[in-house]
Motif scaffolding. Structure first.
Motif: not given
Length: 122
Positions: A9, A38, A40, A91-94, A116-117, A119
């Motif tokens: 990411g 995702r 958050a 913004t999150a981990v996908y 994967t992050q 931001t």
């Protein structure tokens, strides 16, 4: 068994774009619907997009419709998520995931990537 490996990411400014890829192991990639989710901080995992095995069916969450595009290349065993007009709330981990049909719920997917992050700065 399917193993999913996502691309890295990153940090992007609001309004920017990012493209994820998720590579799958195995020779039956075409047989799987692929999804992107995702999560958050402090929130539940939420559906983003899904695509059928042939690529003929796609579905999107309302929050990303018109901004995100899911696609796949079955010859490369890879699914992509193109994200445009990114917002801080993206913004999150996908995570990418593999399942039997293109559903919008996480429980329908048996295999998951490591996450994967992303931001998005304002």
């Amino acid at each position: 068994q399917v193993q999913l490996v996502e691309s890295e990411g990153g940090l992007v400014q609001a309004g920017g774009s990012l493209r994820f890829s998720c590579a799958a192991s195995g020779r039956t990639f075409r047989g799987y619907a692929m999804g992107w989710f995702r999560q958050a901080p402090g929130k539940e995992r939420e559906f983003q997009a899904t695509i059928s095995g042939s690529g003929g069916i796609t579905r999107y969450a309302d929050s990303v419709k018109g901004r995100f595009t899911i696609s796949r290349d079955n010859a490369k065993n890879t699914v992509y998520l193109q994200m445009n007009s990114l917002k801080p709330e993206d913004t999150a981990v996908y995570y990418c995931a593999a399942g039997t049909t293109p559903q919008t719920v996480g429980a329908a997917y048996a295999y998951w990537g490591q996450g994967t992050q992303v931001t998005v700065s304002s």
